[in-house]
Design a protein around this motif. Structure first.
Motif, PDB file in Angstrom:
ATOM      1  N   LEU A   1       0.828  -1.209   0.000  1.00 16.16           N
ATOM      2  CA  LEU A   1       0.000   0.000   0.000  1.00 16.16           C
ATOM      3  C   LEU A   1       0.858   1.252   0.000  1.00 16.16           C
ATOM      4  O   LEU A   1       0.491   2.266  -0.611  1.00 16.16           O
ATOM      5  CB  LEU A   1      -0.949  -0.002   1.195  1.00 16.16           C
ATOM      6  CG  LEU A   1      -2.066  -1.055   1.173  1.00 16.16           C
ATOM      7  CD1 LEU A   1      -2.952  -0.920   2.407  1.00 16.16           C
ATOM      8  CD2 LEU A   1      -2.913  -0.930  -0.099  1.00 16.16           C
TER       9      LEU A   1
ATOM     10  N   SER B   1      -5.144   6.270   2.509  1.00 19.73           N
ATOM     11  CA  SER B   1      -6.606   6.288   2.479  1.00 19.73           C
ATOM     12  C   SER B   1      -7.139   6.782   1.141  1.00 19.73           C
ATOM     13  O   SER B   1      -8.223   6.378   0.698  1.00 19.73           O
ATOM     14  CB  SER B   1      -7.145   7.168   3.609  1.00 19.73           C
ATOM     15  OG  SER B   1      -6.835   6.619   4.877  1.00 19.73           O
TER      16      SER B   1
ATOM     17  N   ASN C   1     -11.483   2.311  -2.190  1.00 22.19           N
ATOM     18  CA  ASN C   1     -11.869   0.893  -2.098  1.00 22.19           C
ATOM     19  C   ASN C   1     -11.832   0.363  -0.672  1.00 22.19           C
ATOM     20  O   ASN C   1     -11.503  -0.806  -0.424  1.00 22.19           O
ATOM     21  CB  ASN C   1     -10.970   0.032  -2.991  1.00 22.19           C
ATOM     22  CG  ASN C   1     -11.093   0.390  -4.460  1.00 22.19           C
ATOM     23  OD1 ASN C   1     -12.195   0.626  -4.958  1.00 22.19           O
ATOM     24  ND2 ASN C   1      -9.964   0.457  -5.155  1.00 22.19           N
ATOM     25  N   GLY C   2     -12.166   1.216   0.280  1.00 22.28           N
ATOM     26  CA  GLY C   2     -12.246   0.803   1.673  1.00 22.28           C
ATOM     27  C   GLY C   2     -10.929   0.705   2.394  1.00 22.28           C
ATOM     28  O   GLY C   2     -10.871   0.215   3.533  1.00 22.28           O
ATOM     29  N   VAL C   3      -9.833   1.159   1.777  1.00 19.35           N
ATOM     30  CA  VAL C   3      -8.523   1.104   2.423  1.00 19.35           C
ATOM     31  C   VAL C   3      -8.457   2.107   3.556  1.00 19.35           C
ATOM     32  O   VAL C   3      -8.850   3.269   3.406  1.00 19.35           O
ATOM     33  CB  VAL C   3      -7.400   1.372   1.398  1.00 19.35           C
ATOM     34  CG1 VAL C   3      -6.052   1.544   2.100  1.00 19.35           C
ATOM     35  CG2 VAL C   3      -7.323   0.227   0.396  1.00 19.35           C
TER      36      VAL C   3
ATOM     37  N   LEU D   1      -7.827  -6.719   9.032  1.00 17.92           N
ATOM     38  CA  LEU D   1      -7.714  -5.662   8.030  1.00 17.92           C
ATOM     39  C   LEU D   1      -6.336  -5.691   7.360  1.00 17.92           C
ATOM     40  O   LEU D   1      -6.223  -5.578   6.133  1.00 17.92           O
ATOM     41  CB  LEU D   1      -7.931  -4.295   8.675  1.00 17.92           C
ATOM     42  CG  LEU D   1      -9.358  -3.850   8.982  1.00 17.92           C
ATOM     43  CD1 LEU D   1      -9.345  -2.569   9.810  1.00 17.92           C
ATOM     44  CD2 LEU D   1     -10.138  -3.642   7.685  1.00 17.92           C
TER      45      LEU D   1
ATOM     46  N   GLN E   1      -6.238  -4.221   3.523  1.00 24.77           N
ATOM     47  CA  GLN E   1      -7.102  -3.045   3.636  1.00 24.77           C
ATOM     48  C   GLN E   1      -6.602  -2.013   4.635  1.00 24.77           C
ATOM     49  O   GLN E   1      -7.293  -1.041   4.906  1.00 24.77           O
ATOM     50  CB  GLN E   1      -8.513  -3.480   4.050  1.00 24.77           C
ATOM     51  CG  GLN E   1      -9.245  -4.322   3.012  1.00 24.77           C
ATOM     52  CD  GLN E   1      -9.472  -3.553   1.730  1.00 24.77           C
ATOM     53  OE1 GLN E   1      -8.816  -3.804   0.720  1.00 24.77           O
ATOM     54  NE2 GLN E   1     -10.389  -2.605   1.755  1.00 24.77           N
TER      55      GLN E   1
END
Length: 454
Positions: A163, A189, A193-195, A270, A275
């Motif tokens: 990430l 963030s 996509n919900g990261v 997570l 994520q």
């Protein structure tokens, strides 16, 4: 918080003499008189449900007794159980060598419930190469030594390298300050996509644990010794600054996600699912994320605590029954050094772990980050030789953690954390939470908790 995966309060189990005949046992002297056999009881044996750990522990016992025929080990399952410790000691049921968490020694020393080993360790190899701050955990205020550390952890920052790369960040340069954490969390963030850029705990006493770590990282503390008593020490500028950053990351930046009241399993899930960008963690979180939540060692990196002024340390070690004879103390130290504090055995140990397809390369047992000097250099070289995980991912943590001032958990830690959980929960679920009032109320409650310490 105690992160050891082998924390079990199982019943004591006497293991066979492992090669010593009954006749030899009957003819031996437990005190080691006239060259006879010294028998010592030890705990720390993993339960049978921990098959890999149990197998290795028992193999070490057998190897030790083969090379030390005058020392007989009676191995017991289990670790430290504060609820039964004093009763076992008073009733003569406490092992000669017993496991402790770093939060245990101070009270045991104050209550004279462990043997003074200061004069005995002078002849024990490699003790002088242990990190001084870890040895200090087992010292009294006069510098006398009552135990030996065998493993430790420090809190750091676990992050997702993939990430970081996707967000345009350098995964080899993790954030060093909380301001940098905040900026990096924004970029992560923004991937959408919900990261989630950064996550933190706030339930089951884990929020208080992490807030304590945060304060340490900025040079603060949760409790201070005031004469003979303890006082809360977080209702100040450092406490307010920590809550302000946490509030702004949650509500201004929206980098912590909308779901709160998280616990360790939530955050690990997570991270394992790709994520989450960052969270505070000890190194033992990495294999958990990999094994339980389908992560990959190559995906993760570890850095020392942001802030650079301190970190929370925890760990484990062993102390010796205060009723032990000199012969038993010497035998106990021989076992502890051979099993846990023995640089000469690192190569063979890691070769065995690699043969058994165990991960090697993280700063956790069998290569805990407890050494200084030549012993540390030797361990790092052997670790690199047998590494099965990418060492460079975790090198920032190894390089930085040892230079941070280590702080133990506060007295009555779990009760303190319960109070601080409420502070974390309020800040993370209420945009208009009054940080000053939260800290003032928590100070009163924590002072009541600390007032019970004797």
């Amino acid at each position: 918080m105690r992160t050891k995966s082998l924390t079990v309060a199982g019943s004591s189990v006497l293991v066979a003499a492992l090669g010593l005949s009954l006749a030899a046992c009957r003819g031996s002297s437990d005190d080691g008189a006239a060259g006879g056999t010294v028998t010592i009881s030890i705990n720390g044996q993993p339960p049978q449900t921990q098959a890999f750990e149990r197998k290795n522990f028992d193999a070490d016992v057998a190897e030790f007794q083969k090379s030390h025929p005058n020392i007989r080990l009676e191995t017991h399952e289990g670790f430290m159980d504060p609820k039964t410790f004093s009763a076992k000691l008073a009733g003569g049921q406490l092992e000669d060598v017993f496991y402790t968490y770093f939060t245990d020694p101070a009270q045991l020393i104050a209550r004279h419930q462990a043997a003074d080993i200061t004069d005995y360790v002078k002849d024990v190899p490699h003790v002088s190469e242990l990190q001084p701050q870890l040895l200090d955990v087992y010292r009294d205020d006069k510098g006398r030594l009552y135990g030996l550390p065998t493993a430790n952890y420090t809190m750091g920052l676990l992050y997702n390298r993939d990430l970081f790369t996707k967000a345009g960040l350098n995964p080899n340069q993790p954030p060093k300050t909380w301001d940098e954490v905040r900026e990096d969390a924004k970029k992560i963030s923004a991937l959408g996509n919900g990261v989630v850029g950064y996550a933190d705990y706030s339930a089951n006493n884990q929020g208080g644990w992490h807030l304590t770590s945060w304060l340490y990282s900025e040079g603060g503390q949760v409790a201070r010794k005031d004469g003979a008593t303890w006082k809360a020490d977080f209702n100040n500028d450092k406490g307010k600054a920590a809550l302000r950053t946490l509030h702004d990351m949650r509500w201004t930046d929206n980098t912590m996600g909308s779901k709160q009241l998280l616990q360790i399993e939530d955050v690990q899930r997570l991270m394992g699912g790709g994520q989450l960008g960052m969270y505070l963690a000890a190194p033992d979180n990495v294999p958990t994320v990999v094994n339980l939540f389908k992560g990959d060692y190559a995906t993760y990196g570890l850095a020392p605590m942001p802030g650079g002024k301190g970190t929370l340390i925890g760990g484990e070690g062993y102390m010796i029954n205060p009723k032990a004879t000199p012969a038993k103390i010497k035998a106990a130290l021989t076992w502890l050094q051979w099993k846990y504090l023995n640089p000469e055995r690192i190569d063979a140990k890691l070769a065995s772990y690699k043969e058994q397809a165990q991960p090697i390369g993280l700063p956790v047992p069998p290569v805990p980050d407890i050494w200084t000097g030549a012993a540390r250099t030797q361990q790092e070289q052997v670790k690199a030789k047998y590494a099965t995980v990418p060492l460079k991912n975790f090198q920032p943590y190894v390089d930085g953690a040892s230079s941070l001032k280590g702080h133990l958990e506060p007295p009555n830690a779990q009760q303190v954390y319960t109070v601080l959980d409420g502070v974390m929960q309020a800040v993370l679920t209420d945009r208009d939470a009054d940080a000053a009032k939260l800290l003032a109320d928590a100070e009163q409650k924590v002072n009541s908790v600390l007032a019970t310490i004797r």
